[in-house]
Scaffold this motif. Structure first.
Motif, PDB file in Angstrom:
ATOM      1  N   ASN A  32       0.844  -1.199   0.000  1.00  0.00           N
ATOM      2  CA  ASN A  32       0.000   0.000   0.000  1.00  0.00           C
ATOM      3  C   ASN A  32       0.876   1.244   0.000  1.00  0.00           C
ATOM      4  N   VAL A  33       0.534   2.188  -0.845  1.00  0.00           N
ATOM      5  CA  VAL A  33       1.347   3.409  -0.922  1.00  0.00           C
ATOM      6  C   VAL A  33       0.493   4.615  -0.551  1.00  0.00           C
ATOM      7  N   ILE A  34       0.996   5.373   0.423  1.00  0.00           N
ATOM      8  CA  ILE A  34       0.368   6.650   0.764  1.00  0.00           C
ATOM      9  C   ILE A  34       1.110   7.714  -0.033  1.00  0.00           C
ATOM     10  N   MET A  35       0.392   8.386  -0.919  1.00  0.00           N
ATOM     11  CA  MET A  35       1.034   9.324  -1.847  1.00  0.00           C
ATOM     12  C   MET A  35       0.478  10.723  -1.597  1.00  0.00           C
ATOM     13  N   GLY A  36       1.355  11.694  -1.658  1.00  0.00           N
ATOM     14  CA  GLY A  36       0.895  13.075  -1.467  1.00  0.00           C
ATOM     15  C   GLY A  36       2.061  14.026  -1.514  1.00  0.00           C
ATOM     16  N   PRO A  37       1.775  15.316  -1.642  1.00  0.00           N
ATOM     17  CA  PRO A  37       2.866  16.287  -1.703  1.00  0.00           C
ATOM     18  C   PRO A  37       3.525  16.496  -0.346  1.00  0.00           C
ATOM     19  N   LYS A 203      -2.485  -0.803  -3.780  1.00  0.00           N
ATOM     20  CA  LYS A 203      -3.504   0.199  -3.460  1.00  0.00           C
ATOM     21  C   LYS A 203      -2.788   1.517  -3.166  1.00  0.00           C
ATOM     22  N   ILE A 204      -3.376   2.603  -3.669  1.00  0.00           N
ATOM     23  CA  ILE A 204      -2.797   3.922  -3.414  1.00  0.00           C
ATOM     24  C   ILE A 204      -3.779   4.742  -2.579  1.00  0.00           C
ATOM     25  N   LEU A 205      -3.239   5.407  -1.566  1.00  0.00           N
ATOM     26  CA  LEU A 205      -4.044   6.332  -0.758  1.00  0.00           C
ATOM     27  C   LEU A 205      -3.488   7.728  -1.016  1.00  0.00           C
ATOM     28  N   VAL A 206      -4.340   8.628  -1.455  1.00  0.00           N
ATOM     29  CA  VAL A 206      -3.875   9.983  -1.782  1.00  0.00           C
ATOM     30  C   VAL A 206      -4.186  10.909  -0.611  1.00  0.00           C
ATOM     31  N   LEU A 207      -3.143  11.586  -0.161  1.00  0.00           N
ATOM     32  CA  LEU A 207      -3.288  12.464   0.999  1.00  0.00           C
ATOM     33  C   LEU A 207      -2.974  13.894   0.585  1.00  0.00           C
ATOM     34  N   ASN A 208      -3.772  14.846   1.049  1.00  0.00           N
ATOM     35  CA  ASN A 208      -3.458  16.252   0.819  1.00  0.00           C
ATOM     36  C   ASN A 208      -3.996  17.080   1.979  1.00  0.00           C
ATOM     37  N   ASN A 209      -3.193  18.015   2.451  1.00  0.00           N
ATOM     38  CA  ASN A 209      -3.593  18.883   3.573  1.00  0.00           C
ATOM     39  C   ASN A 209      -4.150  18.095   4.750  1.00  0.00           C
ATOM     40  N   GLY A 210      -3.560  16.966   5.023  1.00  0.00           N
ATOM     41  CA  GLY A 210      -3.982  16.171   6.175  1.00  0.00           C
ATOM     42  C   GLY A 210      -5.243  15.360   5.961  1.00  0.00           C
TER      43      GLY A 210
END
Lengths: 345, 305
Positions: A32-37, A203-210
């Motif tokens: 699983n990859v948590i992806m975000g800036p 599976k990718i989880l996209v995170l932005n601004n918390g």
């Protein structure tokens, strides 16, 4: 497939930054990859799972057990931070042995386990060396061996390839990809690199601004993102606000003076999202034809990155031939590659 | 090639070296040169040897206090963010900002005067415990059960209340520990903050308890700094005079009263004269420097050369 890790309404405030509430779960034996800036809260989230931060509210459940109030040493996880944090006052052997030693594993068994994992990861020759002076790839393998030797239920990797050159990174991808099946664990990997996420993830989880923006399989995230931020982040260079109306095959939108057909059924205000590499040069038999004037041409790894003006709307396409500034250019895009995101944000 | 700004830099460097030489090196060399012929004679004076001995013991105990009290505090300051951190940070710096005479007065006030809230409270507790013990006499079984514990508590509190601070090693240690612990805490705090906190998190996830992490990961990286901080704290205690003038002008030691070394030198200066004070000053300097060098050599041997 059972649930290996579950986050329920996890929320944490760190000064002015607020993470969550986040609810998600990951399955046994998956990558699983948590992806975000940068600054999106990825590392904070992984540290909550590790037990380094205690959430203000919510629960962390590992293998069915609520570990929210448990310290890191009782969670059954292993953590490889960015930069690896190898114990530089110990040898490679002592680094790998550490987790077994603090768990009271007898010395003889420790020696067998350390050699076994070192052999699996191809670092037997490094065992007697100090960790200072190891290359990026070697350091990562040592950090992985140190983490995997304790047979964690969940392996947490924080930007594990951010400090590597491209060739080392490529050589390590098969190793990382093999971890869930080979070591019978779940991997949660944090990265800001979309290519890394696409290559590795189940599976990718996209995170932005918390906030957890969306989660899905890599193919869905990269071709059919449900949120505008995800589309921007995964490389949809063309995101044009428009109004969609129903058509027999799906929907149609107006871009400049061009009517484009999409197979997706959406109505009302939308963002029309097209990846630049999805355009084909020339007037194809099937699909929408777009004509414009070339504004800029840049060399790209897959050909040329061409910016064209389509009735006042700028579009970007990747082409194989190199057009000149001011040339007229015809591009084709099939209806199934025009992605529409309802403009709710 | 001459770079712009090089000349002012050279002038500033020469000026700072000159000030260093005049303020520090020149007086140091002068006292050693003038005092060195008499060092042997100073070191053969029994009262001076006793003064050095009591000063070394006082400073060592003070350094131990700094290590025991300062290590957790230094770790806390280096690792955690919390609401009253700024306040705690400021409190730790207070001892080096207060005139040392005042520190002496503070210690007397806090531990050796009728104003001592702590000791007055402990005395009150002892009185209440005694009254409670008497009441227990009416409850046969409870008396048998609780009385030994109450008596033990009264004994421990009485011992604490009975500690004398004026002209004792306790008072001297309290005063110099107050003044010198800051140095240890700051050195150790800086060292801990240099240790990558991710190493500690990783060690925890690998199964180590917080104390195991400190011993196996943090301590190997900071013990030299801790040792240096303790030495700094020790040296600061040796040099203390102001607070000792108030709380322990002479210290009860080995059945008699002994001046701490700094007071001894002051007494010799005021009572006999400069040349006598120079003799003992040079001798104390040599002893302190010898201890300093030996300590450093031991540290470097532990480092592996």
């Amino acid at each position: 497939m059972g649930v290996a890790l579950k986050l329920i309404d996890v929320e944490l405030r760190l000064g002015s930054f607020k993470l969550g509430p986040i609810t998600t779960s990951v399955s046994d034996g998956t990558y699983n990859v948590i992806m975000g800036p940068t600054g999106s809260g990825k590392s904070t989230l992984i540290k909550i799972i590790a037990g380094a931060y205690r959430p203000n509210s919510g629960s962390v459940v590992i293998n069915g057990e609520d570990v929210t109030d448990k310290p890191p040493e009782l969670r059954g996880i292993a953590y490889v931070p960015q930069g690896y944090a190898l114990f530089d006052h110990m040898t490679v052997y002592e680094n790998i042995e550490y987790g077994l030693k603090v768990r009271g594993v007898p010395k003889r068994i420790r020696a067998i386990e350390v050699r076994r994992i070192a052999e699996d990861l191809g670092i037997l020759n490094l065992l007697n060396r100090g960790v200072k002076g190891l290359s990026g790839g070697e350091s990562q393998k040592v950090a992985l061996a140190r983490a995997l030797v304790i047979k964690p239920k969940v392996l947490l990797l924080d930007e594990p390839m951010s400090m590597m050159d491209v060739s080392t990174r490529e050589s390590l991808i098969p190793l990382l990809r093999s971890i869930p099946s080979k070591f019978n664990t779940v991997v949660v990997h944090v990265t800001h690199d979309r290519n890394e996420a696409y290559t590795l993830a189940d599976k990718i989880l996209v995170l932005n601004n918390g906030q957890l923006i969306e989660e899905n399989e890599p193919e869905a995230i990269f071709t059919r993102p449900s949120r505008l931020f995800t589309a921007q982040f995964v490389g949809f260079s063309n995101i044009i606000p428009a109004t969609a109306v129903k058509s027999p095959q799906g929907s149609m939108v107006l871009i400049g003076n061009h009517v484009l057909y999409s197979t997706e059924r959406v109505e009302g205000k939308v963002y029309v999202c097209i990846r630049p590499e999805w355009f084909r040069e020339g007037n194809g038999d099937e699909g929408n034809i777009i004509k414009g004037v070339v504004l800029e041409v840049e060399r790209a790894s897959m050909g040329f990155r061409v910016m064209i003006n389509v009735d006042g709307v700028p579009l970007t396409a990747i082409t194989q031939s190199k057009p000149s500034k001011g040339d007229s250019l015809s591009l084709t895009i099939p209806p199934n590659l025009i992605h529409l995101i309802p403009a709710t944000e | 090639m001459v770079y712009i700004g090089e000349l002012p830099l050279k002038v500033a460097l020469v000026a700072s070296l000159l000030i260093l030489a005049i303020l520090i090196i020149y007086p140091l060399i002068l006292i050693i040169v003038l005092g060195s012929p008499q060092i042997t004679s100073a070191l053969s004076v029994g009262s001076f040897i006793e003064a050095v001995e009591v000063t070394a013991i006082m400073s060592t105990l003070s350094a131990l206090v700094a290590v025991v009290m300062g290590t957790p505090l230094a770790y806390l300051l280096a690792r955690y963010e919390f609401r009253l951190k700024q306040l705690l940070d400021s409190i730790i710096d207070i001892p080096i900002m207060i005139p040392h005479i005042i520190v002496g007065i503070m210690i007397v006030l806090a531990f050796a005067s009728k104003y001592s809230v702590l000791f007055n409270s402990l005395n009150a507790v002892i009185m209440h415990l005694r009254a409670f013990n008497l009441t227990l006499l009416h409850y046969g079984f409870l008396h048998i059960l609780l009385s030994p514990m109450v008596n033990a508590l009264i004994y421990v509190l009485s011992v604490v209340v009975g500690i004398k601070f004026i002209n004792t090693l306790w008072g001297a240690v309290a005063a110099v520990a107050f003044l010198s612990s800051t140095y240890y805490i700051r050195v150790t705090e800086a060292a801990v903050s240099m240790v990558n906190p991710e190493m500690e998190i990783v060690a925890r996830t690998l199964g180590a308890s917080p104390s195991r992490v400190f011993v196996s990961i943090t301590l190997p990286k900071v013990w030299r700094a801790m040792a240096n901080g303790a030495l700094l704290s020790w040296a600061r205690s040796v040099s203390e005079a102001g607070a000792l003038f108030i709380i322990a002008y002479s210290i009860y030691f080995n059945g008699g009263y002994v001046y701490p070394a700094s007071v001894y030198i002051y007494e010799s200066y005021v009572g006999v004269g400069l040349s006598n004070a120079v003799k003992y000053s040079a001798a104390l300097l040599v002893v302190v420097l010898a201890i300093f060098v030996v300590y450093r050599v031991i540290l470097s041997i532990r480092r592996g050369g």
